[in-house]
Design a protein around this motif. Structure first.
Motif, PDB file in Angstrom:
ATOM      1  N   THR A  90     -17.503  -2.434  -8.152  1.00 57.75           N
ATOM      2  CA  THR A  90     -16.196  -2.569  -8.794  1.00 57.75           C
ATOM      3  C   THR A  90     -15.063  -2.415  -7.787  1.00 57.75           C
ATOM      4  O   THR A  90     -14.044  -3.103  -7.892  1.00 57.75           O
ATOM      5  N   ARG A  91     -15.254  -1.540  -6.839  1.00 60.30           N
ATOM      6  CA  ARG A  91     -14.212  -1.335  -5.824  1.00 60.30           C
ATOM      7  C   ARG A  91     -13.960  -2.623  -5.039  1.00 60.30           C
ATOM      8  O   ARG A  91     -12.806  -3.034  -4.825  1.00 60.30           O
ATOM      9  N   ALA A  92     -15.009  -3.286  -4.615  1.00 56.61           N
ATOM     10  CA  ALA A  92     -14.872  -4.539  -3.876  1.00 56.61           C
ATOM     11  C   ALA A  92     -14.243  -5.618  -4.755  1.00 56.61           C
ATOM     12  O   ALA A  92     -13.465  -6.448  -4.266  1.00 56.61           O
ATOM     13  N   LEU A  93     -14.543  -5.583  -6.051  1.00 55.60           N
ATOM     14  CA  LEU A  93     -13.946  -6.531  -6.991  1.00 55.60           C
ATOM     15  C   LEU A  93     -12.425  -6.363  -7.024  1.00 55.60           C
ATOM     16  O   LEU A  93     -11.674  -7.335  -6.908  1.00 55.60           O
ATOM     17  N   PHE A  94     -11.956  -5.126  -7.166  1.00 47.39           N
ATOM     18  CA  PHE A  94     -10.517  -4.871  -7.211  1.00 47.39           C
ATOM     19  C   PHE A  94      -9.840  -5.181  -5.876  1.00 47.39           C
ATOM     20  O   PHE A  94      -8.714  -5.696  -5.852  1.00 47.39           O
ATOM     21  N   GLU A  95     -10.495  -4.890  -4.788  1.00 55.14           N
ATOM     22  CA  GLU A  95      -9.916  -5.192  -3.480  1.00 55.14           C
ATOM     23  C   GLU A  95      -9.773  -6.698  -3.274  1.00 55.14           C
ATOM     24  O   GLU A  95      -8.726  -7.175  -2.811  1.00 55.14           O
ATOM     25  N   ALA A  96     -10.787  -7.439  -3.633  1.00 58.76           N
ATOM     26  CA  ALA A  96     -10.724  -8.896  -3.481  1.00 58.76           C
ATOM     27  C   ALA A  96      -9.643  -9.479  -4.384  1.00 58.76           C
ATOM     28  O   ALA A  96      -8.864 -10.345  -3.963  1.00 58.76           O
ATOM     29  N   LEU A  97      -9.560  -8.986  -5.620  1.00 60.18           N
ATOM     30  CA  LEU A  97      -8.537  -9.478  -6.542  1.00 60.18           C
ATOM     31  C   LEU A  97      -7.139  -9.122  -6.069  1.00 60.18           C
ATOM     32  O   LEU A  97      -6.219  -9.946  -6.173  1.00 60.18           O
ATOM     33  N   SER A  98      -6.971  -7.915  -5.548  1.00 63.23           N
ATOM     34  CA  SER A  98      -5.627  -7.523  -5.104  1.00 63.23           C
ATOM     35  C   SER A  98      -5.162  -8.373  -3.925  1.00 63.23           C
ATOM     36  O   SER A  98      -4.001  -8.766  -3.857  1.00 63.23           O
ATOM     37  N   VAL A  99      -6.058  -8.677  -3.012  1.00 66.23           N
ATOM     38  CA  VAL A  99      -5.684  -9.506  -1.865  1.00 66.23           C
ATOM     39  C   VAL A  99      -5.347 -10.925  -2.335  1.00 66.23           C
ATOM     40  O   VAL A  99      -4.307 -11.489  -1.977  1.00 66.23           O
ATOM     41  N   LYS A 100      -6.205 -11.496  -3.144  1.00 63.79           N
ATOM     42  CA  LYS A 100      -5.980 -12.867  -3.609  1.00 63.79           C
ATOM     43  C   LYS A 100      -4.706 -12.975  -4.446  1.00 63.79           C
ATOM     44  O   LYS A 100      -3.892 -13.882  -4.247  1.00 63.79           O
ATOM     45  N   LEU A 101      -4.512 -12.069  -5.389  1.00 68.10           N
ATOM     46  CA  LEU A 101      -3.318 -12.123  -6.236  1.00 68.10           C
ATOM     47  C   LEU A 101      -2.057 -11.803  -5.436  1.00 68.10           C
ATOM     48  O   LEU A 101      -1.000 -12.376  -5.688  1.00 68.10           O
ATOM     49  N   GLY A 102      -2.156 -10.903  -4.480  1.00 70.09           N
ATOM     50  CA  GLY A 102      -1.001 -10.606  -3.629  1.00 70.09           C
ATOM     51  C   GLY A 102      -0.561 -11.820  -2.832  1.00 70.09           C
ATOM     52  O   GLY A 102       0.638 -12.097  -2.722  1.00 70.09           O
ATOM     53  N   VAL A 103      -1.498 -12.568  -2.308  1.00 66.78           N
ATOM     54  CA  VAL A 103      -1.157 -13.776  -1.557  1.00 66.78           C
ATOM     55  C   VAL A 103      -0.542 -14.823  -2.483  1.00 66.78           C
ATOM     56  O   VAL A 103       0.448 -15.474  -2.137  1.00 66.78           O
ATOM     57  N   VAL A 104      -1.101 -14.975  -3.681  1.00 68.23           N
ATOM     58  CA  VAL A 104      -0.537 -15.927  -4.645  1.00 68.23           C
ATOM     59  C   VAL A 104       0.894 -15.529  -5.000  1.00 68.23           C
ATOM     60  O   VAL A 104       1.793 -16.383  -5.060  1.00 68.23           O
ATOM     61  N   LEU A 105       1.150 -14.250  -5.221  1.00 74.30           N
ATOM     62  CA  LEU A 105       2.503 -13.794  -5.544  1.00 74.30           C
ATOM     63  C   LEU A 105       3.465 -14.032  -4.385  1.00 74.30           C
ATOM     64  O   LEU A 105       4.619 -14.423  -4.600  1.00 74.30           O
ATOM     65  N   LEU A 106       3.003 -13.820  -3.168  1.00 73.10           N
ATOM     66  CA  LEU A 106       3.855 -14.083  -2.011  1.00 73.10           C
ATOM     67  C   LEU A 106       4.183 -15.571  -1.892  1.00 73.10           C
ATOM     68  O   LEU A 106       5.324 -15.939  -1.596  1.00 73.10           O
ATOM     69  N   VAL A 107       3.210 -16.431  -2.137  1.00 75.75           N
ATOM     70  CA  VAL A 107       3.459 -17.870  -2.086  1.00 75.75           C
ATOM     71  C   VAL A 107       4.444 -18.276  -3.176  1.00 75.75           C
ATOM     72  O   VAL A 107       5.372 -19.060  -2.936  1.00 75.75           O
ATOM     73  N   LEU A 108       4.272 -17.726  -4.386  1.00 78.86           N
ATOM     74  CA  LEU A 108       5.219 -18.009  -5.468  1.00 78.86           C
ATOM     75  C   LEU A 108       6.629 -17.588  -5.073  1.00 78.86           C
ATOM     76  O   LEU A 108       7.595 -18.312  -5.299  1.00 78.86           O
ATOM     77  N   GLY A 109       6.761 -16.410  -4.484  1.00 76.18           N
ATOM     78  CA  GLY A 109       8.075 -15.918  -4.069  1.00 76.18           C
ATOM     79  C   GLY A 109       8.696 -16.765  -2.975  1.00 76.18           C
ATOM     80  O   GLY A 109       9.887 -17.068  -3.012  1.00 76.18           O
TER      81      GLY A 109
END
Length: 144
Positions: free
Chosen positions: A77-96
């Motif tokens: 589960t920890r690796a799941l949250f880490e992977a999601l946070s990195v991917k979603l963070g990059v998507v949010l930065l691109v949106l911004g």
């Protein structure tokens, strides 16, 4: 179910929902700004707004699809949250970044329009003034 597949599903759901929400928010609130940039032409503002939204969707959904792949297997589960946070963070930065670049370009267009409007005189010429008669301020007459 494999945790990598769960990460893909959650990533896609959140990324698509965020992209749709941001696009709708920008479209609704940017319409007024576009109308000002385009000198009150509402039809043109709506058309440009729609084209910007379509381009926004294409770029973001394309980026989300390209960024979907995961190199490492997700084992806990920890690796799941880490992977999601990195991917979603990059998507949010691109949106911004896309949002800020759109606002920057539109603001430059708006500034140029405001400067052009300020250079036009508020009242057209109303006639000619007569040439000044000879006096102390007039240049000396040419000598023969």
């Amino acid at each position: 179910m494999d945790l990598t597949v769960v990460a893909y599903i959650v990533y896609l759901l959140i990324s698509v929902a965020l992209t749709i929400w941001v696009a709708r928010t920008l479209s609704r609130n940017g319409r007024i700004f576009l109308a000002d940039v385009l000198h009150g032409n509402e039809k043109l503002a709506d058309a440009v707004n729609h084209l910007l939204v379509v381009g926004f969707y294409l770029v973001n959904f394309g980026f989300v699809a390209l960024y979907l792949s995961q190199d490492d297997a997700i084992d806990d589960t920890r690796a799941l949250f880490e992977a999601l946070s990195v991917k979603l963070g990059v998507v949010l930065l691109v949106l911004g970044v896309l949002h800020l670049s759109n606002v920057y370009v539109l603001n430059r267009i708006r500034r140029r329009g405001v400067m052009e409007r300020e250079q036009v005189p508020p009242v057209g010429p109303q006639g000619w003034t007569a040439a000044p008669k000879a006096g102390p301020w007039a240049p000396p007459a040419p000598q023969r």
